[in-house]
Design an enzyme around this catalytic site. Structure first.
Site, PDB file in Angstrom:
ATOM      1  N   HIS A 299      -7.379  -4.630  10.329  1.00 17.20           N
ATOM      2  CA  HIS A 299      -7.111  -4.451   8.883  1.00 17.20           C
ATOM      3  C   HIS A 299      -5.846  -5.195   8.452  1.00 17.20           C
ATOM      4  CE1 HIS A 299      -4.652  -0.410   9.397  1.00 17.20           C
ATOM      5  NE2 HIS A 299      -3.847  -1.441   9.427  1.00 17.20           N
TER       6      HIS A 299
ATOM      7  N   ASN B  34      -7.464  -2.565  14.432  1.00 16.33           N
ATOM      8  CA  ASN B  34      -8.869  -2.798  14.062  1.00 16.33           C
ATOM      9  C   ASN B  34      -9.044  -4.034  13.162  1.00 16.33           C
ATOM     10  OD1 ASN B  34      -7.814  -1.982  11.641  1.00 16.33           O
ATOM     11  ND2 ASN B  34      -9.114  -0.173  11.386  1.00 16.33           N
TER      12      ASN B  34
ATOM     13  N   ASP C 130       0.823  -1.215   0.000  1.00 16.58           N
ATOM     14  CA  ASP C 130       0.000   0.000   0.000  1.00 16.58           C
ATOM     15  C   ASP C 130       0.855   1.262   0.000  1.00 16.58           C
ATOM     16  OD1 ASP C 130       0.915  -0.523   2.572  1.00 16.58           O
ATOM     17  OD2 ASP C 130      -1.067  -0.993   3.361  1.00 16.58           O
TER      18      ASP C 130
ATOM     19  N   GLU D 248      -9.777  -1.810   5.349  1.00  9.93           N
ATOM     20  CA  GLU D 248     -10.347  -1.432   6.634  1.00  9.93           C
ATOM     21  C   GLU D 248     -11.641  -2.206   6.906  1.00  9.93           C
ATOM     22  OE1 GLU D 248      -8.365   0.132   8.431  1.00  9.93           O
ATOM     23  OE2 GLU D 248      -8.106   2.258   7.937  1.00  9.93           O
TER      24      GLU D 248
HETATM   25  C1  F6R Z   1       1.431  -1.439   6.119  1.00 10.95           C
HETATM   26  C2  F6R Z   1       0.141  -2.112   6.247  1.00 10.95           C
HETATM   27  C3  F6R Z   1      -0.641  -2.077   7.518  1.00 10.95           C
HETATM   28  C4  F6R Z   1       0.191  -2.420   8.751  1.00 10.95           C
HETATM   29  C5  F6R Z   1      -0.661  -2.383  10.008  1.00 10.95           C
HETATM   30  C6  F6R Z   1       0.158  -2.633  11.258  1.00 10.95           C
HETATM   31  O1  F6R Z   1       1.965  -1.624   4.819  1.00 10.95           O
HETATM   32  O2  F6R Z   1      -0.284  -2.678   5.295  1.00 10.95           O
HETATM   33  O3  F6R Z   1      -1.709  -2.982   7.412  1.00 10.95           O
HETATM   34  O4  F6R Z   1       0.744  -3.694   8.591  1.00 10.95           O
HETATM   35  O5  F6R Z   1      -1.296  -1.140  10.124  1.00 10.95           O
HETATM   36  O6  F6R Z   1       1.054  -1.576  11.431  1.00 10.95           O
HETATM   37  P1  F6R Z   1       2.222  -1.668  12.498  1.00 10.95           P
HETATM   38  O7  F6R Z   1       3.114  -2.766  12.077  1.00 10.95           O
HETATM   39  O8  F6R Z   1       2.913  -0.335  12.432  1.00 10.95           O
HETATM   40  O9  F6R Z   1       1.576  -1.926  13.814  1.00 10.95           O
END
Ligand code: F6R
Length: 241
Positions: A138, A136, A67, A143
């Site tokens: 995701h 959450n 992303d 989301e």
């Molecule tokens: C990032 C992504 C997000 C993160 C998620 C966890 O490329 O796709 O889904 O993996 O938000 O983020 P962290 O690792 O910072 O807790």
């Protein structure tokens, strides 16, 4: 779904870094799916150490990132392009033309998303995908909602994600409101998926992903249906399993 619990993030980094190393040694021209955020950093550190020791050669690898924030260009220090170069690409030997990160500044976002899907297909699909999980539930920026978005798409970030990611920006107001993200279907096509979850803030999401119903309100729960998924948790993230 296999769940493995480790003492800390560094142990997880070594374990997943080893999975990546095996993948690259077995198939040097493999396709890796990569993530940003805190979760994959120990894995990337271990991958770099194996390169520096001359154990793994990444020169034939192709990568696709999950992303990117809409509106941030490569020079922005919070763009995921920048993150990946800082935390991995500048320290290993994947040629720049084999690195793929969605553009957050494409004029035609829909065309950018379609081209990205096509490029993954043309590369033969993703052999090994690393994921984090949002507080959450995701995965990538898919989301919680009422359906599983299948293809790469533009998405409005939820308040929970903006809140979680504001730590990287001057304030919550500076966090972009939109992102482009691989869809659930794009992720699901990966042959092998590893997901990292560390810290108590992830415990509810991990429990919902592993033991809850398959429900787009917890996007990661769809992984229960994938044939090759391993969840790497520390004890805090596994506490509610
Ligand atoms: C990032 C992504 C997000 C993160 C998620 C966890 O490329 O796709 O889904 O993996 O938000 O983020 P962290 O690792 O910072 O807790």
């Amino acid at each position: 779904m296999v769940v493995k619990v480790y003492k800390n993030a560094d142990e997880i980094g070594k374990a997943i870094g080893t999975v990546f190393a095996s993948q690259v040694i077995e198939k040097p021209d493999c396709v890796l799916g990569l993530a940003t955020g805190s979760s994959p950093i120990p894995t990337y550190k271990y991958m770099i150490s194996l390169y520096e020791e001359g154990i793994v050669d990444y020169s034939k690898v192709t990568t696709f990132n999950l992303d990117e924030y809409v509106g941030l260009n490569h020079d922005h220090d919070q763009s995921y392009w920048y993150f990946m170069h800082e935390n991995l690409f500048n320290s290993i030997n994947i040629p720049e033309e084999q690195i793929n990160v969605l553009s957050g500044t494409a004029e035609d976002v829909e065309a950018e998303c379609e081209a990205y899907e096509a490029k993954i297909e043309a590369a033969g699909g993703i052999d090994l995908q690393i994921l984090g999980i949002g507080n959450n539930g995701h995965i990538a920026f898919n989301e919680p909602t009422t359906y599983f978005p299948m293809a790469t798409h533009k998405v409005a970030l939820t308040e929970s994600t903006i809140e979680a990611n504001k730590r990287f920006f001057a304030s919550a107001d500076d966090v972009p409101r939109y992102a482009v993200s691989m869809g659930i279907g794009s992720i699901f096509k990966a042959k092998n998926i590893v997901l990292v979850a560390t810290g108590a803030a992830k415990a509810d999401a991990v429990a919902a992903m592993v033991n809850g119903p398959i429900d787009p309100n917890c996007p990661a729960s769809i992984l229960q249906l994938h044939s090759h998924v391993t969840i790497f948790c520390d004890e805090a993230a596994a506490a509610k399993l």
